[in-house]
Design a protein around this motif. Structure first.
Motif, PDB file in Angstrom:
ATOM      1  N   PRO A   1      18.410 105.933  -3.065  1.00 36.06           N
ATOM      2  CA  PRO A   1      19.341 106.631  -2.181  1.00 36.06           C
ATOM      3  C   PRO A   1      20.660 105.875  -2.061  1.00 36.06           C
ATOM      4  N   GLY A   2      21.743 106.636  -1.965  1.00 35.77           N
ATOM      5  CA  GLY A   2      23.060 106.029  -1.884  1.00 35.77           C
ATOM      6  C   GLY A   2      23.724 105.822  -3.230  1.00 35.77           C
ATOM      7  N   TRP A   3      23.072 106.261  -4.321  1.00 35.25           N
ATOM      8  CA  TRP A   3      23.613 106.063  -5.666  1.00 35.25           C
ATOM      9  C   TRP A   3      23.849 107.375  -6.402  1.00 35.25           C
ATOM     10  N   SER A   4      23.929 108.495  -5.685  1.00 33.24           N
ATOM     11  CA  SER A   4      24.259 109.771  -6.323  1.00 33.24           C
ATOM     12  C   SER A   4      25.731 109.743  -6.749  1.00 33.24           C
TER      13      SER A   4
ATOM     14  N   ALA B   1      10.095  98.177 -10.036  1.00 30.24           N
ATOM     15  CA  ALA B   1      11.467  97.949  -9.582  1.00 30.24           C
ATOM     16  C   ALA B   1      11.648  96.493  -9.175  1.00 30.24           C
ATOM     17  N   VAL B   2      12.831  95.958  -9.433  1.00 31.23           N
ATOM     18  CA  VAL B   2      13.139  94.563  -9.114  1.00 31.23           C
ATOM     19  C   VAL B   2      14.040  94.460  -7.889  1.00 31.23           C
ATOM     20  N   VAL B   3      14.960  95.413  -7.721  1.00 32.24           N
ATOM     21  CA  VAL B   3      15.841  95.405  -6.553  1.00 32.24           C
ATOM     22  C   VAL B   3      15.740  96.737  -5.823  1.00 32.24           C
ATOM     23  N   ASP B   4      16.091  96.722  -4.538  1.00 32.89           N
ATOM     24  CA  ASP B   4      16.098  97.959  -3.768  1.00 32.89           C
ATOM     25  C   ASP B   4      17.471  98.617  -3.871  1.00 32.89           C
ATOM     26  N   GLU B   5      17.678  99.680  -3.090  1.00 30.22           N
ATOM     27  CA  GLU B   5      18.927 100.434  -3.205  1.00 30.22           C
ATOM     28  C   GLU B   5      20.142  99.654  -2.697  1.00 30.22           C
ATOM     29  N   ARG B   6      19.926  98.546  -2.014  1.00 35.85           N
ATOM     30  CA  ARG B   6      21.023  97.678  -1.593  1.00 35.85           C
ATOM     31  C   ARG B   6      21.119  96.434  -2.491  1.00 35.85           C
ATOM     32  N   LEU B   7      20.440  96.513  -3.625  1.00 35.73           N
ATOM     33  CA  LEU B   7      20.469  95.502  -4.681  1.00 35.73           C
ATOM     34  C   LEU B   7      19.821  94.185  -4.263  1.00 35.73           C
ATOM     35  N   ARG B   8      19.040  94.198  -3.184  1.00 32.84           N
ATOM     36  CA  ARG B   8      18.286  93.032  -2.754  1.00 32.84           C
ATOM     37  C   ARG B   8      17.015  92.909  -3.587  1.00 32.84           C
ATOM     38  N   VAL B   9      16.729  91.711  -4.065  1.00 35.48           N
ATOM     39  CA  VAL B   9      15.522  91.490  -4.861  1.00 35.48           C
ATOM     40  C   VAL B   9      14.309  91.686  -3.962  1.00 35.48           C
ATOM     41  N   HIS B  10      13.392  92.531  -4.389  1.00 32.46           N
ATOM     42  CA  HIS B  10      12.199  92.829  -3.593  1.00 32.46           C
ATOM     43  C   HIS B  10      11.421  91.552  -3.275  1.00 32.46           C
ATOM     44  N   GLY B  11      11.210  91.319  -1.994  1.00 40.01           N
ATOM     45  CA  GLY B  11      10.371  90.203  -1.578  1.00 40.01           C
ATOM     46  C   GLY B  11      11.057  88.862  -1.486  1.00 40.01           C
ATOM     47  N   ILE B  12      12.349  88.789  -1.832  1.00 45.03           N
ATOM     48  CA  ILE B  12      13.088  87.523  -1.787  1.00 45.03           C
ATOM     49  C   ILE B  12      14.296  87.690  -0.874  1.00 45.03           C
TER      50      ILE B  12
END
Length: 557
Positions: free
Chosen positions: A115-118, A487-498
């Motif tokens: 979301p947020g990348w349309s 997936a490695v990053v979320d929609e805000r480009l944060r690395v999942h879990g880090i």
């Protein structure tokens, strides 16, 4: 700035990283460190003129010069993978083509859990980059740092090709970055008055005098510094010594689709099986790191003219080249002042396709490749076309070659692995032939040199593409964005879990763009910077006292 502690650290100065570093330092509130592994700057002689790309494509001073593993999907041979190793990254050695891709690309990202990348979401950032008089205000930016111009018609060939394309139903489109990409047109470029515009020239050089921005070149990251599941800084080598830098807020990795997954794996983030294989202790499991590698793959098609005056061949050799050099030096004109791939075609492979799924790169000369790496203009009076599918499905991977941080990554491409990719590759060749065989272009053709008229069946065309194709240097996807298990990053480009870690570069693209990747990466950089700044306003930094004491090596940096 004497301290080795910064609010933000940006690793990489390429199409996304250069934008992020510039924007984060813009308001003067935050200290920013930008690391670039290459030691060449925006004034390096071959990066200034757009035509200098021929001296960058196999230049170890400015290019990492990677090679993929050999694989049967691309003729059981390695593929040459050039990557920028200078300030501005690959934006400082690419063909300076301006191409955003299509609305469908970004809408697909949003539909796949981003979301947020349309297209509606990213259009303001695409407009923010550019300064152009092309098109309408609805789609084009007028005040951004990157000037966008249209390449000049240096030969009568261009009009002949455009008319032939129109004769087979492909419309002339004066702005393929506007309402629709479909059509044939002179390429748009990020060149102005004969000079390349990269993130080095348009973002970092204007910002380099800011007291809160530190740009270190010749600084190659070796690993991220982790405290549990939080990234607190980076270790890097510079001038033969190892250093550390710490971030009170965030680290943004912008090393590109080849090196961002490599840096994560060196830091213990990735597939535990791969990490243990190289003696690296897993810190956080993310099995998608290094997977989902995509690129555009095309074989070069060549035709010979039956008359002089249409090709630029004689302008690239001997006295003709000297004249072009003088034309460039004194007037900033001629083919040295323009990017590579001066004519573009965006076409549908078949009528039922909703959006153009084929891109053609057309130039009125023939390139001789030396081992697929170095290149020079051939004597033959002719032209070449790269014609390929835009939204490829086949995926490969990029992983560590070893635990040595200075070893090249292990690049494993897989091309033409799906029915869709194979069918589109065949139709791309047929569509290019269709244009060339139409009037008024066909009357100028002496022969098809490659693949040649003997290559006609679907099976023959596919084998030709498989055995002689090369990438168009648009690698993406190796740290993809999303919410699925890979997936490695979320929609805000944060690395999942880090905590404290984001990625901003082509690696986060879930699927490949319908076109070139440099401008979409700049858009990613603009959007990332906005998100980082918004989050910074909402949360206080960790105090420097809470950080570990820097090492002596760090102080010397």
């Amino acid at each position: 700035m004497q301290s080795t502690t910064y609010d933000f650290i940006v690793i990489g100065s390429g199409s996304a990283g250069g934008v992020v570093a510039s924007r984060l330092s813009e308001n003067g509130k935050y200290t920013v460190l930008c690391l670039e592994a290459g030691d060449k700057g925006a004034n390096y002689i071959w990066t200034i003129p757009p035509g200098g790309v021929v001296y960058l494509i196999d230049n170890p001073a400015a290019n990492w010069r990677y090679e993929s593993e050999a694989h049967e999907s691309h003729g059981s041979r390695p593929i040459y993978v050039p990557r920028g190793k200078l300030l501005g990254g690959s934006s400082a050695l690419n063909g300076i083509i301006y191409n955003r891709g299509q609305r469908i690309d970004y809408d697909t990202w949003a539909e796949r859990g981003c979301p947020g990348w349309s297209y509606k979401d990213v259009l303001p950032y695409l407009k923010k980059i550019e300064n152009t008089d092309i098109g309408t205000d609805e789609f084009r930016g007028r005040t951004g740092p990157v000037k966008v111009t249209v390449m000049s018609k240096l030969s009568p060939f261009y009009d002949l090709f455009i008319e032939a394309a129109q004769a087979v139903g492909i419309p002339h489109n004066p702005d393929y970055s506007g309402a629709s990409q479909e059509g044939v047109a002179m390429a748009q470029q990020t060149g102005y008055r004969g000079r390349r515009q990269s993130t080095a020239t348009q973002y970092l050089y204007p910002a380099r005098q800011r007291p809160n921005l530190k740009i270190l070149q010749g600084a190659e990251a070796t690993s991220l510094m982790m405290e549990g599941k939080r990234c607190v800084g980076v270790r890097f080598r510079r001038d033969g010594a190892l250093h550390e830098a710490r971030a009170t807020r965030e680290v943004i990795v912008s090393c590109g689709a080849a090196n961002s997954p490599k840096l994560l794996e060196l830091s213990g983030i990735g597939n535990p099986d791969i990490l243990r294989r190289h003696g690296i202790k897993p810190v956080h499991e993310l099995r998608g790191v290094g997977e989902n590698l995509r690129d555009h793959y095309a074989a070069i098609l060549k035709w010979r003219f039956n008359r002089p005056g249409l090709s630029l061949a004689q302008r690239g050799r001997s006295w003709g080249l000297l004249l072009e050099i003088l034309k460039y030096v004194f007037f900033r004109k001629g083919f040295i002042a323009q990017g590579n791939g001066s004519l573009r075609v965006f076409a549908k492979s078949r009528p039922e396709v909703g959006e153009p799924d084929i891109m053609m790169i057309v130039n009125p000369y023939i390139i001789d490749l030396k081992g697929g790496q170095g290149r020079r203009m051939a004597k033959t009076e002719g032209f070449f076309v790269y014609s390929h599918g835009q939204r490829t499905e086949s995926t490969g991977s990029i992983h560590l070659r070893s635990s040595d941080p200075f070893a090249a990554p292990l690049i494993s491409y897989r091309f033409l692995d799906t029915d869709y990719d194979r069918k589109t590759a065949i139709l791309a060749v047929r569509r290019a032939r269709e244009i060339v065989n139409a009037s008024p272009l066909k009357e100028t053709i002496a022969e098809e040199m490659q693949p040649g008229p003997q290559i006609e069946t679907d099976e023959e065309i596919l084998e030709f593409v498989r055995k002689s194709g090369n990438i168009t240097q648009h690698m993406v996807g190796t740290c993809k964005m999303g919410s699925d298990p890979m997936a490695v990053v979320d929609e805000r480009l944060r690395v999942h879990g880090i905590a404290g870690l984001r990625i901003a570069d082509a690696s986060i693209m879930p699927t490949i763009i319908s076109g070139n990747t440099s401008i979409p990466c700049m858009m990613i950089g603009e959007k990332c910077a906005d998100m980082v700044l918004a989050d910074a306003e909402a949360a206080p930094p960790r105090t420097p006292q809470a950080l570990k004491r820097p090492s002596r090596e760090a102080v010397s940096a």
